[in-house]
Design a protein around this motif. Structure first.
Motif, PDB file in Angstrom:
ATOM      1  N   PRO A 183       0.807  -1.234   0.000  1.00  0.00           N
ATOM      2  CA  PRO A 183       0.000   0.000   0.000  1.00  0.00           C
ATOM      3  C   PRO A 183       0.835   1.277   0.000  1.00  0.00           C
ATOM      4  O   PRO A 183       0.326   2.333  -0.340  1.00  0.00           O
ATOM      5  N   VAL A 184       2.107   1.199   0.382  1.00  0.00           N
ATOM      6  CA  VAL A 184       2.954   2.395   0.455  1.00  0.00           C
ATOM      7  C   VAL A 184       3.749   2.571  -0.829  1.00  0.00           C
ATOM      8  O   VAL A 184       3.715   3.628  -1.470  1.00  0.00           O
ATOM      9  N   THR A 185       4.477   1.539  -1.213  1.00  0.00           N
ATOM     10  CA  THR A 185       5.346   1.652  -2.385  1.00  0.00           C
ATOM     11  C   THR A 185       4.613   1.415  -3.691  1.00  0.00           C
ATOM     12  O   THR A 185       5.065   1.852  -4.747  1.00  0.00           O
ATOM     13  N   GLY A 186       3.496   0.715  -3.628  1.00  0.00           N
ATOM     14  CA  GLY A 186       2.774   0.398  -4.852  1.00  0.00           C
ATOM     15  C   GLY A 186       3.342  -0.768  -5.610  1.00  0.00           C
ATOM     16  O   GLY A 186       2.820  -1.127  -6.668  1.00  0.00           O
ATOM     17  N   ARG A 187       4.400  -1.388  -5.119  1.00  0.00           N
ATOM     18  CA  ARG A 187       5.014  -2.510  -5.814  1.00  0.00           C
ATOM     19  C   ARG A 187       4.434  -3.817  -5.289  1.00  0.00           C
ATOM     20  O   ARG A 187       4.008  -3.919  -4.132  1.00  0.00           O
ATOM     21  N   MET A 188       4.425  -4.813  -6.138  1.00  0.00           N
ATOM     22  CA  MET A 188       3.902  -6.116  -5.762  1.00  0.00           C
ATOM     23  C   MET A 188       4.746  -6.732  -4.661  1.00  0.00           C
ATOM     24  O   MET A 188       5.977  -6.657  -4.690  1.00  0.00           O
ATOM     25  N   ASP A 189       4.083  -7.336  -3.689  1.00  0.00           N
ATOM     26  CA  ASP A 189       4.770  -8.045  -2.613  1.00  0.00           C
ATOM     27  C   ASP A 189       4.221  -9.456  -2.540  1.00  0.00           C
ATOM     28  O   ASP A 189       3.126  -9.749  -3.053  1.00  0.00           O
ATOM     29  N   TYR A 190       4.974 -10.335  -1.879  1.00  0.00           N
ATOM     30  CA  TYR A 190       4.647 -11.750  -1.850  1.00  0.00           C
ATOM     31  C   TYR A 190       4.659 -12.251  -0.419  1.00  0.00           C
ATOM     32  O   TYR A 190       5.513 -11.863   0.389  1.00  0.00           O
TER      33      TYR A 190
END
Length: 1494
Positions: free
Chosen positions: A1254-1261
Motif C-alpha cells: 500500500p505504500v510503495t505500490g510494488r507487488m509483494d509476496y
C-alpha cells in the motif's frame, strides 16, 4: 699529434672524410678563412698542431673511425655487450636498395654482419661509372636528417631494425623488403662526400640567433667563423655532425645556448666543455649512455641541461660541482633511481625524471632546498619520503601515473601551489593543505573518503582547483567542503555520490562545478548563492528536478543536466503568465516573478526585473530527460540562449510560441522526441541559427520558413517519416534555399522520394529543386534509404565531400551511421562500407579513417586511405600462404597503405618544384595523419584491426566488450615501444611532445616511432552478440563503453542508435568531428534484440486487485543507467521463482571498512542491471538484501549465475580488496573464484500470495512459499547459490537433460536455457536440511557456474563473523612506525631528543669492555643516546588482531597526550615572551586539544 701541413712533403695530406675544407670549388675569393691566419711558429717542427676546423687527420688514425652509429643500443644491456639476435641462420641474405645521386639504384644482397667497409668495394664496381670521380661514401637519410655511415656500421642490420620498429614482422619478409622503395622510412645513397647546401645558399640576416636544424651539415659553415663572437644561440640539431671544432667554440665568446638534439650522438662533443659562457645545453634525443668524459663541470655558468630521451642509467659524480645548474631534464632514460649526485646539486630549481623506471625516491631529495618544480610522471614510485617536507620552495609536484599512496607530506609544504597526482593508488585523502596550494588533481584514484585536517593555526585554505573525478567517493564531507572557501573549480565526476552538502553554497568564488556521472538525486538549494558560478555540469545523474534557487545564479552561462529524469523546472516563488511575460520580454520589458498574484498588464510594466539567470544563461543541455511540452514554458524567459538541447525527451508538440524569445539561438537540438510538426510562428526570426537537429522524430513535412534561415549550415532530419513533394517550395522546405549548408542528413526517411519535377522540365530558367546544385559548400550528404529518381543530379564524391546513397543493410545486417563536422571546414573523417567483399556473399568490410580534430588532419590523406584500402587488402589476402592468417593480411595492408600514402602525398606529378615550395609541402605533409579501424566479417567471424583511437565495442547480451585497443602514449606497453624506437613521451602525454596518439597513418617525420601497425582481434560471433559500435574518439572520450551499449540497445534501428550516440556525445561535450557506426550482427542469426520472455500463466489473485495495482501510479526506480535498459517486467504472479540475496559479513564491513559505501553502489547497480537483462522484478530491499521475483525458474537461475560471475569483475574499492572478506581467491588451476563482496543467494519456486504494497505500490509476496525461499537463502554461504528441490528438478529437465519435464518446463525461456548452458552448471547435493521455523525439511543443493566450481573446496559454512576479516588488515611495519613516532613525541614532550649511540674507536680498552670517555657535548641532559625501537610494545607477525588492536589504542592515547603537552608548552613559551596571556591562542589550542565525542 698532427703533421705540419706547411712542411714540404711528397705525400698528399689526408683529410677526414666529409669535412668541409678550403676547396677552391666551394669557396669564393671574398670568403674569409675560418679564423685569422697565423703562420706556424716553426715550420720545420713536425709537432705543430692544426686547428680542428681544418679537419686534418691524425697520423695512424683510421680515416673512417665512427664517432657514432645508427645501431640501436637499446637492444643491449650495457655498453659493449653484444645484442642477442634470434637465430636467423648464418647464410640468410638481406636485400638493400642503394641509390646513386641521380636517383638510380642498385640492390645488394648481404647478411646482417656485413659492414660498410666490406660493402664499399662492391659499390664502387656497381655504382661508380667514372673511376676518376672523387671518393664516394654511403649516406643514410632518415628522420629528417642525412649523414655518412661509419665503416663499422651494418646496412642490412639497420634496414632490419628500422622495419621492425615500423611495425613489420619476420613473417612479412624483412630480408626482401629492403629491395623495395622504402624511402618513407630510410634511404641509402652512395655519392660524393659533400653534405649540406652550398655555402652560397646559406645566408644569414643576423648572427646572434643561428638555427641550422636539419641542414645535413657535417661541419660548421665557413660563414659563421668570421661572426663567431656575435653568436648567442646556435642550433645544430638534426645534423650529422660528429664534432664542433675547438677553435670555433673558443671563438664563440658570447655563446649562451647550444642545441645538439636528434644527432645520434653517443658522446658529447669534446669541444663543448671549452665553451665557458654556455648557459643552456640541449643534448636530448641522442644515444648517450654516460657523461663521464663529457667534462660538463668545466662549464661554470651552465644553468639548463636537457638530457631527455637518451640511454643513461647513471650520472657522473662531478655533477655535484655544477653549482649554477637550475634546470635538469633526465626524463625518458633508463634510470632505476634518482642517483644520489642529483640530490647534491643544491642549486636545482626544476627536475624532470619522467618516464624512467624509478621505484623509490631517495630521502636525500629533501636536500634540494631551492627546488621549485619536480616532475616524475610515468614511473613506479609508491611513496614520497618524509624528508620531502624540507622542500620549502617546491611549487609544483607532478607525480601522475605512479603508484603513490599518500601525498600528505607535500600537501603541507609552505609554497606548494600545484600538485598533480592523478592515476595513482590513493584510497584515502587525509590531508592538510598548505597555505599556498591552489591546484590539486587526485583524479583516477580509488579514493573513498576525503578528510581535511584543519590548517595551521586556522589559516584559510588557498585551494582554487580540486579534481576528485574517477574515484570511489560515495559522500562529500560537509565540513571538509566548507573549509575550501577559495575554491573556484571543483571536479567530482564519475563517483558514487548521491547528494551534495548544503555547505556548497558557501563556496562564494566557485566558477565551475562538474559533478557528472554520479547518482545525485537532487542539487542543494544553497546553489543559488553561488553568484560567480559560470558552468554547471551535472549530466548522467538521477536528478528529478532542478532547484528553484538556480534562477538566482547571476553569472551562470552553461547548464548541462543531460541524462537525468527531470520532468519540470519550477520558477521562483510567484505566479506569472508566461505568455504575457514572453511577449513583453521580447521588447525589453521586465516582469515581476515574485508577486503572489497573477501578473496583470499593469504589474508587468511596473518594472520588476526577471530572474538573474534569464540574462546570463547561454547554453542549456537537458537531453534525455522526461520533459514534456508543458515543461518548456520556463524556457521562454531565457532570452540569451545560444545553444538549446532538448533531445530525447517526451516532447510530442512544441508550443506555438516556442521560438518567440529564442532569437539568439545558434544551435537547436530536438532529436529523438515524437514531434510531428515544427511551429512556424516566429521561426523566420531565428536568423542566427546555424545548427538544427530534428532527427528521430515523426516529422512528415518541414515548414518553408526553414528556408529563410540563411545562416543554417548543419541540418539533420534523418530517421523521420518525411513524405512530401520537395518541389512544392511555396509551402514546404527545400534545401536549395539554404545555400550555406555544409552538412545535410536525410538518411532513414524511407518514404522520401527525390525526383525531378516533370512539369518544369522544359523551362530552362526554372531551378531544378530536386538536385543539390545550389549547395556549393556541402561536405556531407546523407541519402541512405531515400528513394532517388533516375534523373536526379546527385553531387559526386570528392576529397572534400562525402555522399551516402546506399541502403542501410549489408549482407543481411542492418547498419547505421551518424557523424558531425565539428568546427572544421573540411572532412576529417570518412567511412567505408563494402558488402559482398571480393564478390563473396559472406564477406563484408566496415572501416573509418581520419582524426576527430581538425588539427594535424587532411582530407586528401583521409580520402586516399578510403579509396585504396580495399584494393590493398584484397591483394594481401590473395598473397596469404597456407599457414598464414587474416591477421597477417590486415597488418600488411595497414603498413603497405601507409607506404603508398607517403608516395601519394610527396609525389610531384612530374612538376619540378622549387626548393622552398618543396620544403613547405614536405613540412605540411609530415605533420598530418589519421587513425584507422577496419572490421572484416567472414561468415560469423569478425576480424578487427585498428591503429589509433578509433575503437570497436561489441554488445554481448548487453555487456560491452572492447574488441580493439586504444593506442595511448601513456599506455605502459606503448611507452616502452616508443622508447625502443628512440622516441619519447612528454609529461602531457604526447609522442615527442607533438602528437597525442602513438599509432597512426601519416606523421612521417615521427616514423617509426609513430607507425600504423594495427592490433588485430579475432572474435567469433555467437547468438548472444547483438551489435557492434564503431566510433572515433569523438564518441569514446565522452561516452563509456557500457553506456554506449545501453543507449544503442534501446533502439531497434541501428541508424537511430548511431544518431542517438552521436547526439549524446554532443550533449556530453564533444566538439570535434564525431563518427559512429552501428552494425546489427544479430541479424546473422535471424533474431532481434529484445528478449521474448514467457510470462507466467493466469494469475490466481482476484482481478480487482490487479486492476487496482494497474490504476495505482507505479513508483519507478529513479536511476538513469537502469532506465536506459529494457523496461522492467510486470510483477510476476501465479507460479513464480523467488530469489533472496544477502552479503556475507555485511554488518562488520559497514562498521570498519570505509570502502563499503562505494561497494554497495556497485553491488546494487549490478543486481538491478541484470534484473532488466534476465527479466526479473525487484520486490524490495532490506539493508543490503534483495528480494526478487521471476516469472520462470530458469530466468531466476540465470540471474543468480550472472550476478555471481560478474561480481568478480567489478572495480571494487581498494579497502575492500585488502581485507579478508574481499581479497582475491583462486582455485588450484589459477582461476579467479572470489573477489570483492561475497553474496549468498537462495532460490525457490512455487505459488505465493501476491498483494501490492500500500505504500510503495510494488507487488509483494507472502505465504509459506516465501518463508521457505528465505530460509533456503539463510542456509547458503557466501558465494553459493542454494537451490530447493523444485529448482533442481527444472535444471535436470531443461539444462542437464537428466530428468522428466515438469508442468512448467515448457514455459522456460529459451534465451535463459541457452545462457545457462553456455555458462555451465555444477550441482553439489547437500541432502535434507531442517530449515529454521519449518516443519518439513527441504532437500537442498549448492549450484555454481562451472568456472566458479572451485568455491566448493573453500570452507562451506563460515564461522561466526569477526570484524577482523572485514577491515583492512593490520600492517605490523606500519604499527612499528607509529610506535616510533609515539616514543619520539613523548621524549620531545619531556624536553629531550633521541640521538644514535656515538661511534667508538676500536681500542684495546674498548675491546676489553672498558668504555671511552664520552664527548662533553654528549653529557647534555637534553639528549638520550639510545635506540627508540627498544621502547616499542611487543608485536610481530604472529600477534593476534586483539593484541594489535590494544596496542593501536594505547599508542593513539599516548600520541594524543604528548601532542597536548607540546601544545601547552608552546603556549607557555609564547606567553612568557610576550609577558601576557594570549586569549586567542589559548582558544585555538583548547579547540585543538578538546576531545572529539564518539
Amino acid at each position: 699529434m698532427f703533421s705540419n701541413p706547411f712542411l714540404p712533403s711528397n705525400q698528399s695530406r689526408r683529410l677526414a672524410p666529409g669535412q668541409v675544407v678550403f676547396d677552391g670549388r666551394k669557396i669564393s675569393p671574398k670568403a674569409r678563412p675560418p679564423g685569422p691566419y697565423q703562420s706556424p711558429p716553426d715550420t720545420d717542427s713536425p709537432s705543430w698542431t692544426a686547428p680542428e676546423s681544418w679537419a686534418v687527420e691524425k697520423e695512424g688514425e683510421d680515416a673512417v673511425a665512427a664517432a657514432y652509429s645508427s645501431s640501436d643500443e637499446s637492444a643491449r644491456g650495457k655498453t659493449g655487450r653484444k645484442r642477442k639476435r634470434r637465430p636467423l641462420g648464418g647464410k640468410m641474405l638481406y636485400k638493400v636498395r642503394i641509390y646513386r645521386a641521380n636517383n638510380s639504384y642498385h640492390v645488394v644482397s648481404c647478411d646482417l654482419n656485413v659492414t660498410v667497409a666490406q660493402l664499399t668495394p662492391q659499390l664502387n664496381k656497381k655504382l661508380l661509372l667514372d673511376p676518376d670521380v672523387e671518393p664516394h661514401r654511403l649516406h643514410l637519410k632518415e628522420r629528417g636528417r642525412e649523414r655518412v655511415l661509419a665503416p663499422t656500421e651494418k646496412p642490412a642490420d639497420i634496414v632490419r631494425r628500422r622495419l621492425e620498429q615500423a611495425g613489420y614482422d619476420v613473417a612479412d619478409g624483412l630480408d626482401l623488403l629492403g629491395a623495395d622503395d622504402i624511402q618513407f622510412l630510410l634511404k641509402f645513397v652512395y655519392k660524393s662526400n659533400v653534405l649540406g647546401p652550398p655555402e652560397e645558399e646559406m645566408q644569414f640576416d643576423t648572427f646572434d640567433l643561428i638555427d641550422l636544424t636539419s641542414r645535413s651539415l657535417k661541419a660548421v659553415p665557413v660563414a659563421l667563423y668570421a661572426h663567431a663572437e656575435a653568436i648567442v644561440s646556435l642550433n645544430l640539431s638534426r645534423n650529422p655532425m660528429l664534432e664542433i671544432p675547438l677553435d670555433f667554440i673558443q671563438s664563440c665568446t658570447t655563446l649562451r645556448e647550444l642545441r645538439l638534439s636528434h644527432m645520434a650522438l653517443k658522446k658529447v662533443p669534446q669541444s663543448v666543455r671549452h665553451c665557458r659562457t654556455l648557459q643552456w645545453l640541449d643534448l636530448s634525443c641522442n644515444r648517450i649512455a654516460d657523461l663521464e668524459d663529457a667534462g660538463l663541470d668545466r662549464i661554470p655558468q651552465l644553468r639548463h641541461l636537457k638530457l631527455q630521451n637518451n640511454r643513461m642509467e647513471n650520472l657522473p659524480i662531478y655533477f655535484a660541482h655544477l653549482r649554477e645548474l637550475r634546470d635538469l631534464n633526465i626524463s625518458n632514460n633508463k634510470f632505476k633511481r634518482i642517483v644520489p649526485v642529483v640530490c647534491e646539486i643544491t642549486s636545482l630549481v626544476d627536475l624532470d625524471a619522467s618516464f624512467n623506471s624509478i621505484s623509490e625516491l631517495p630521502e636525500e631529495l629533501g636536500q634540494l632546498a631551492k627546488l621549485n618544480t619536480l616532475t616524475i610522471v610515468g614511473n613506479d614510485v609508491s611513496k614520497i619520503p618524509e624528508q620531502c617536507a624540507n622542500l620549502k620552495n617546491l611549487r609544483v609536484l607532478d607525480c601522475r601515473r605512479n603508484h603513490v599512496t599518500d601525498i600528505s607530506v607535500v600537501c603541507r609544504l609552505p609554497k606548494i601551489e600545484q600538485l598533480l597526482a592523478d592515476h595513482n593508488s590513493m584510497h584515502a585523502l587525509d590531508v592538510s593543505f598548505g597555505p599556498t596550494l591552489k591546484q590539486l588533481d587526485a583524479s583516477h584514484n580509488d579514493i573513498t573518503q576525503l578528510n581535511l585536517v584543519p590548517g595551521p593555526m586556522g589559516l584559510p585554505y588557498a585551494l582554487t582547483t580540486l579534481n576528485l573525478s574517477y574515484a570511489k567517493l560515495s559522500t562529500l564531507d560537509d565540513l571538509a567542503l566548507a573549509q575550501l572557501t577559495a575554491l573556484e573549480v571543483l571536479y567530482i565526476d564519475h563517483n558514487s555520490i548521491r547528494s551534495l552538502p548544503e555547505s556548497l553554497g558557501g563556496l562564494s568564488r566557485l566558477k565551475h562545478l562538474s559533478c557528472s556521472n554520479n547518482h545525485l538525486f537532487t542539487l542543494p538549494s544553497s546553489i543559488g548563492r553561488l553568484q560567480w558560478l559560470e558552468t554547471l555540469e551535472a549530466h548522467n545523474n538521477d536528478l528529478s528536478e532542478l532547484p528553484m534557487s538556480l534562477w538566482n545564479c547571476s553569472s551562470l552561462q552553461v547548464i548541462n543536466v543531460t541524462s537525468n529524469v527531470i520532468s519540470t523546472w519550477n520558477l521562483p516563488p510567484g505566479s506569472i503568465d508566461l505568455e504575457v511575460t514572453a511577449s513583453h520580454a521580447l521588447w525589453g520589458s521586465t516582469v515581476s516573478l515574485l508577486s503572489d498574484r497573477k501578473a496583470s498588464n499593469s504589474s508587468i510594466t511596473s518594472g520588476t526585473a526577471l530572474p538573474a539567470l534569464a540574462s546570463s544563461l547561454e547554453k542549456l543541455y537537458v537531453g534525455e530527460n522526461s520533459l514534456t511540452a508543458d515543461s518548456l514554458h520556463p524556457l521562454a524567459l531565457l532570452k540569451e540562449l545560444r545553444v538549446l538541447n532538448l533531445s530525447f525527451n517526451n516532447i510530442q508538440q512544441l508550443p506555438s510560441s516556442f521560438f518567440r524569445n529564442l532569437t539568439q539561438l545558434r544551435e537547436l537540438y530536438l532529436s529523438g522526441n515524437t514531434i510531428s510538426a515544427i511551429p512556424t510562428e516566429n521561426l523566420q526570426h531565428m536568423t542566427r541559427l546555424e545548427v538544427l537537429f530534428l532527427n528521430g522524430n515523426k516529422l512528415q513535412t518541414l515548414p518553408r520558413e526553414i528556408s529563410k534561415l540563411t545562416n543554417l549550415s548543419v541540418m539533420d532530419v534523418g530517421s523521420n517519416v518525411l513524405k512530401y513533394n520537395i518541389n512544392n517550395w511555396e509551402f514546404d522546405w527545400n534545401w536549395n534555399f539554404n545555400t550555406n549548408l555544409r552538412y545535410l542528413n536525410l538518411s532513414g526517411n524511407k518514404r522520401l522520394e527525390i525526383k525531378p519535377d516533370m512539369n518544369h522540365r522544359q523551362s530552362r530558367n526554372q531551378q531544378q529543386l530536386s538536385d543539390f546544385a545550389s549547395l556549393t559548400q556541402l561536405r556531407i550528404l546523407g541519402l541512405m534509404d531515400v528513394t532517388i529518381g533516375m534523373q536526379t543530379n546527385i553531387p559526386d564524391e570528392s576529397e572534400d565531400r562525402r555522399v551516402r546513397t546506399s541502403m542501410a543493410e549489408v549482407n543481411g545486417m542492418a547498419y547505421g551511421i551518424a557523424d558531425t563536422l565539428g568546427m572544421t571546414e573540411h572532412l576529417t573523417m570518412i567511412d567505408l562500407v563494402q558488402p559482398h567483399f571480393r564478390g563473396m556473399h559472406n564477406e563484408a568490410v566496415f572501416a573509418m579513417f581520419g582524426r576527430a580534430s581538425h588539427i594535424a588532419s587532411n582530407n586528401r590523406l583521409t580520402k586516399f586511405l578510403h579509396d585504396n584500402f580495399l584494393r590493398v587488402f584484397t591483394e594481401e589476402l590473395d598473397k596469404l600462404q597456407p599457414k598464414e592468417r587474416v591477421d597477417d593480411a590486415m597488418r600488411r595492408s595497414f603498413l603497405k597503405l601507409n607506404k603508398l600514402l607517403h608516395d601519394h602525398l610527396y609525389s610531384t606529378s612530374g612538376r619540378k618544384m622549387s626548393h622552398v615550395s618543396a620544403s613547405i609541402t614536405q613540412t605540411i605533409h609530415d605533420k598530418i595523419g589519421a587513425s584507422g579501424i577496419v572490421l572484416y566479417l567472414v561468415e560469423r567471424t569478425l576480424f578487427v584491426a585498428n591503429a589509433g583511437n578509433a575503437l570497436a565495442v561489441i554488445s554481448n547480451q548487453g555487456i560491452a566488450k572492447l574488441v580493439s585497443r586504444k593506442h595511448d602514449p601513456f599506455d605502459r606497453q606503448e611507452t616502452a615501444r616508443i622508447r625502443a624506437a628512440e622516441g619519447w613521451v612528454s609529461p602531457k602525454g604526447t609522442v615527442n611532445d607533438e602528437i597525442d596518439v602513438s599509432r597512426s597513418f601519416g606523421f612521417y617525420y615521427l616514423l617509426p616511432v609513430v607507425n600504423p601497425r594495427p592490433d588485430v582481434y579475432t572474435y567469433q560471433l555467437s547468438e548472444t552478440d547483438e551489435f557492434v559500435i564503431v566510433g572515433n574518439r569523438g564518441l569514446w572520450d565522452y561516452v563509456s563503453y557500457q553506456t554506449a551499449v545501453d543507449i544503442a540497445r534501446k533502439e531497434r534501428d541501428p541508424m537511430i542508435a548511431a544518431q542517438k550516440l552521436r547526439d549524446f556525445a554532443i550533449c556530453y561535450g564533444a566538439e570535434g568531428t564525431t563518427m559512429i557506426m552501428v552494425i546489427k550482427v544479430s541479424d546473422l542469426f535471424n533474431r532481434g534484440l529484445p528478449r521474448d520472455l514467457q510470462l507466467s500463466p493466469e494469475p490466481v489473485i482476484p482481478e480487482e486487485v490487479i486492476q487496482s495495482l494497474a490504476k495505482r501510479k507505479r513508483k519507478e526506480i529513479i536511476n538513469r543507467d537502469i532506465s536506459r535498459l529494457d523496461d522492467e517486467v510486470a510483477p510476476p504472479t501465479g507460479h513464480v521463482a523467488l530469489v533472496f540475496t544477502d552479503i556475507r559479513n555485511s554488518t562488520h564491513l559497514w562498521e570498519v571498512n570505509p570502502g563499503m559505501q562505494s561497494a554497495m553502489v556497485l553491488h546494487n547497480n549490478l543486481l538491478r542491471r541484470l534484473l532488466r537483462f534476465c527479466g526479473g522484478y525487484e520486490v524490495k530491499t532490506e539493508g543490503d538484501a534483495f528480494m526478487c521475483s521471476f516469472p520462470t525458474t530458469l530466468a531466476g537461475l540465470w540471474w543468480c549465475m550472472s550476478v555471481q560471475t560478474q561480481l568478480l569483475s567489478l572495480s571494487w574499492p581498494l579497502e575492500l580488496l585488502e581485507c579478508e572478506d574481499g581479497k582475491e581467491i583462486r582455485d588450484p588451476e589459477g582461476r579467479l573464484i572470489a573477489r570483492g563482496l561475497s553474496l549468498r543467494m537462495g532460490i525457490h519456486c512455487g505459488q505465493p500470495v501476491c498483494e501490492p504494497d500500500p505504500v510503495t505500490g510494488r507487488m509483494d509476496y507472502f505465504g509459506p512459499m516465501v518463508n521457505r525461499a528465505a530460509r533456503v537463502n539463510a542456509v547458503a554461504a557466501g558465494g553459493q547459490i542454494m537451490c530447493s528441490a523444485d529448482v533442481i528438478k527444472e535444471i535436470h529437465a531443461r539444462i542437464l537433460d537428466m530428468g522428466p519435464e515438469t508442468e512448467h518446463s515448457f514455459l522456460q525461456p529459451q534465451n535463459a536455457v541457452d545462457a545457462i548452458r553456455r555458462m555451465g552448471v555444477k550441482v553439489f547435493p547437500i541432502g535434507e536440511i531442517k530449515l529454521k521455523g519449518l516443519e518439513v525439511p527441504e532437500t537442498l543443493s549448492i549450484l555454481y557456474p562451472s568456472e566458479l566450481a572451485g568455491r566448493q573446496n573453500l570452507e562451506a559454512f563460515e564461522t561466526a563473523p569477526t570484524a577482523s576479516g572485514s577491515r583492512v588488515q593490520f600492517s605490523v611495519e606500519q604499527m612499528r612506525e607509529l610506535g616510533l613516532l609515539c616514543v619520539r613525541l613523548e621524549t620531545l614532550a619531556n624536553s629531550r631528543v633521541f640521538r644514535p649511540l656515538p661511534t667508538r674507536k676500536a681500542s684495546i680498552a674498548s675491546m676489553t669492555g672498558q668504555q671511552t670517555s664520552p664527548d662533553p657535548a654528549s653529557e647534555s641532559s637534553l639528549v638520550v643516546f639510545d635506540d627508540p625501537s627498544l621502547y616499542l610494545p611487543v608485536m610481530d607477525e604472529t600477534s593476534s588482531d586483539a593484541h594489535l588492536t590494544t596496542v593501536l589504542h594505547s599508542l593513539s592515547l599516548r600520541i594524543d597526550n604528548a601532542l597536548t603537552k607540546l601544545a601547552f608548552m608552546q603556549m607557555t613559551s609564547i606567553e612568557a615572551k610576550t609577558g601576557k596571556p594570549d586569549c586567542d591562542l589559548r582558544e585555538k589550542i583548547f579547540e585543538l586539544c578538546r576531545p572529539v565525542p564518539l
